[in-house]
Design a protein around this motif. Structure first.
Motif, PDB file in Angstrom:
ATOM      1  N   ASP A 151       0.815  -1.214   0.000  1.00 17.63           N
ATOM      2  CA  ASP A 151       0.000   0.000   0.000  1.00 17.63           C
ATOM      3  C   ASP A 151       0.851   1.268   0.000  1.00 17.63           C
ATOM      4  OD1 ASP A 151       0.986  -0.179   2.560  1.00 17.63           O
ATOM      5  OD2 ASP A 151      -0.915   0.271   3.551  1.00 17.63           O
ATOM      6  N   TYR A 152       2.048   1.183  -0.565  1.00 14.91           N
ATOM      7  CA  TYR A 152       2.947   2.334  -0.588  1.00 14.91           C
ATOM      8  C   TYR A 152       2.547   3.353  -1.655  1.00 14.91           C
ATOM      9  CZ  TYR A 152       5.912  -0.953   1.997  1.00 14.91           C
ATOM     10  OH  TYR A 152       6.382  -1.852   2.904  1.00 14.91           O
ATOM     11  N   SER A 153       3.046   4.574  -1.495  1.00 13.70           N
ATOM     12  CA  SER A 153       2.961   5.575  -2.552  1.00 13.70           C
ATOM     13  C   SER A 153       4.089   5.321  -3.540  1.00 13.70           C
ATOM     14  CB  SER A 153       3.097   6.982  -1.971  1.00 13.70           C
ATOM     15  OG  SER A 153       2.117   7.233  -0.988  1.00 13.70           O
ATOM     16  N   CYS A 155       6.077   7.204  -6.611  1.00 14.56           N
ATOM     17  CA  CYS A 155       6.327   8.404  -7.413  1.00 14.56           C
ATOM     18  C   CYS A 155       6.683   7.987  -8.836  1.00 14.56           C
ATOM     19  CB  CYS A 155       7.468   9.209  -6.815  1.00 14.56           C
ATOM     20  SG  CYS A 155       7.131   9.821  -5.147  1.00 14.56           S
ATOM     21  N   ASN A 172      -1.097   1.255 -10.313  1.00  8.16           N
ATOM     22  CA  ASN A 172      -2.371   1.162  -9.591  1.00  8.16           C
ATOM     23  C   ASN A 172      -3.046  -0.198  -9.725  1.00  8.16           C
ATOM     24  OD1 ASN A 172      -2.278   3.805  -8.586  1.00  8.16           O
ATOM     25  ND2 ASN A 172      -3.223   4.642 -10.423  1.00  8.16           N
ATOM     26  N   LEU A 177      -1.119  -0.250  -4.196  1.00  9.54           N
ATOM     27  CA  LEU A 177      -0.166   0.813  -4.495  1.00  9.54           C
ATOM     28  C   LEU A 177      -0.894   2.029  -5.051  1.00  9.54           C
ATOM     29  CD1 LEU A 177       2.811  -1.090  -6.194  1.00  9.54           C
ATOM     30  CD2 LEU A 177       2.590  -0.378  -3.809  1.00  9.54           C
ATOM     31  N   GLN A 178      -0.364   3.206  -4.738  1.00  4.29           N
ATOM     32  CA  GLN A 178      -0.950   4.446  -5.240  1.00  4.29           C
ATOM     33  C   GLN A 178       0.086   5.199  -6.053  1.00  4.29           C
ATOM     34  OE1 GLN A 178      -1.849   7.479  -2.362  1.00  4.29           O
ATOM     35  NE2 GLN A 178      -3.202   8.597  -3.749  1.00  4.29           N
ATOM     36  N   LEU A 180       1.604   8.316  -8.016  1.00  5.28           N
ATOM     37  CA  LEU A 180       1.536   9.772  -7.924  1.00  5.28           C
ATOM     38  C   LEU A 180       2.415  10.376  -9.017  1.00  5.28           C
ATOM     39  CD1 LEU A 180       1.920  10.178  -4.063  1.00  5.28           C
ATOM     40  CD2 LEU A 180      -0.191  10.375  -5.386  1.00  5.28           C
ATOM     41  N   TYR A 213       4.999   7.031   2.132  1.00  5.25           N
ATOM     42  CA  TYR A 213       3.569   7.325   1.994  1.00  5.25           C
ATOM     43  C   TYR A 213       3.392   8.834   1.872  1.00  5.25           C
ATOM     44  CZ  TYR A 213       3.137   2.633   3.976  1.00  5.25           C
ATOM     45  OH  TYR A 213       3.256   1.287   4.212  1.00  5.25           O
ATOM     46  N   PHE A 214       2.546   9.240   0.945  1.00 10.28           N
ATOM     47  CA  PHE A 214       2.163  10.636   0.823  1.00 10.28           C
ATOM     48  C   PHE A 214       0.649  10.702   1.014  1.00 10.28           C
ATOM     49  CE2 PHE A 214       6.045  10.260  -1.660  1.00 10.28           C
ATOM     50  CZ  PHE A 214       6.802  11.304  -1.178  1.00 10.28           C
ATOM     51  N   ARG A 215       0.219  11.396   2.046  1.00  9.03           N
ATOM     52  CA  ARG A 215      -1.219  11.464   2.368  1.00  9.03           C
ATOM     53  C   ARG A 215      -1.728  12.878   2.224  1.00  9.03           C
ATOM     54  NH1 ARG A 215      -1.820   6.182   1.750  1.00  9.03           N
ATOM     55  NH2 ARG A 215      -1.148   4.909   3.510  1.00  9.03           N
TER      56      ARG A 215
END
Length: 215
Positions: A151-153, A155, A172, A177-178, A180, A213-215
């Motif tokens: 579940d990491y960000s 880049c 995605n 995973l997210q 960005l 993580y970037f929230r």
């Protein structure tokens, strides 16, 4: 989406193959196809035991280039030149760099090439390819913990906007995973430098699987 992994027999390469092959056609590549086949067989067996779907084959690194829509470079930065010299047909290809050049001593230090980052170096070596930096800061062990959520960000940097969108979709599609949009490829130096920082934090604080993580 057909994804090929050059250097797919390493820890990160195999982990990516395990994760990606559940939703995409994946080719594990190596200089020697026999080595790629052994890694492929091990990955397939792991996924069968977990009753997970997969579409996974093995080939040479050149076979990866020939047959893939996206080519992932998962090789040590010190072997990049010899790897590039052994390949043809990368012109126009969407190429993903996840390399993080580092010096290892009492602590880890970012050691970029003269171009400023491994991704920028790869773009110089492959001027007719569309190079995107992604997946740089995911812990190697976590790639292979297939039963656990990622579940990491992530880049994603690149100068080809359409290519960057495709790679973000790929990111995605893996676990949680997210992706960005981190901007142009010039930002890749900052992204790559996060990895030695994260490793040092884990080492000096006795932490495991530290991620970003970037929230």
């Amino acid at each position: 989406m057909k994804v090929g992994i050059i250097g797919g027999t390493g820890d990160i390469g195999k982990g990516m193959a395990l994760r990606l092959s559940q939703n995409h056609e994946v080719i594990i590549g190596s200089r020697k196809e026999e080595k790629a086949s052994l890694s492929c067989d091990a990955c397939c067996q792991c996924l069968r035991e977990l009753n997970l779907p997969f579409n996974l084959t093995a080939s040479t690194n050149q076979g990866v280039v020939d047959d893939s829509d996206i080519v992932v470079f998962s090789v040590p930065s010190e072997t990049l030149q010899i790897t590039i010299d052994s390949l043809t047909g990368l012109e126009g290809k969407l190429v993903v760099s996840l390399m993080n050049p580092m010096e290892r001593g009492d602590f880890f230090k970012y050691a970029p090439p003269e171009e400023g980052s491994a991704a920028l170096q790869l773009q110089r070596m492959l001027p007719d390819s569309r190079v995107i930096a992604a997946f740089n800061n995911i812990p190697a062990k976590q790639w292979n913990q297939i039963a656990e959520i990622l579940d990491y960000s992530v880049c994603v940097c690149g100068d080809d906007e359409e290519g960057k969108k495709v790679v973000m979709e790929l990111v995605n599609s893996i676990s949680e995973l997210q992706a960005l949009n981190a901007g142009p490829l010039a930002v890749s130096a900052t992204v790559e430098a996060i990895t030695p920082l994260v490793i040092n934090i884990a080492k000096f604080n006795k932490m495991r699987d530290v991620g970003v993580y970037f929230r």
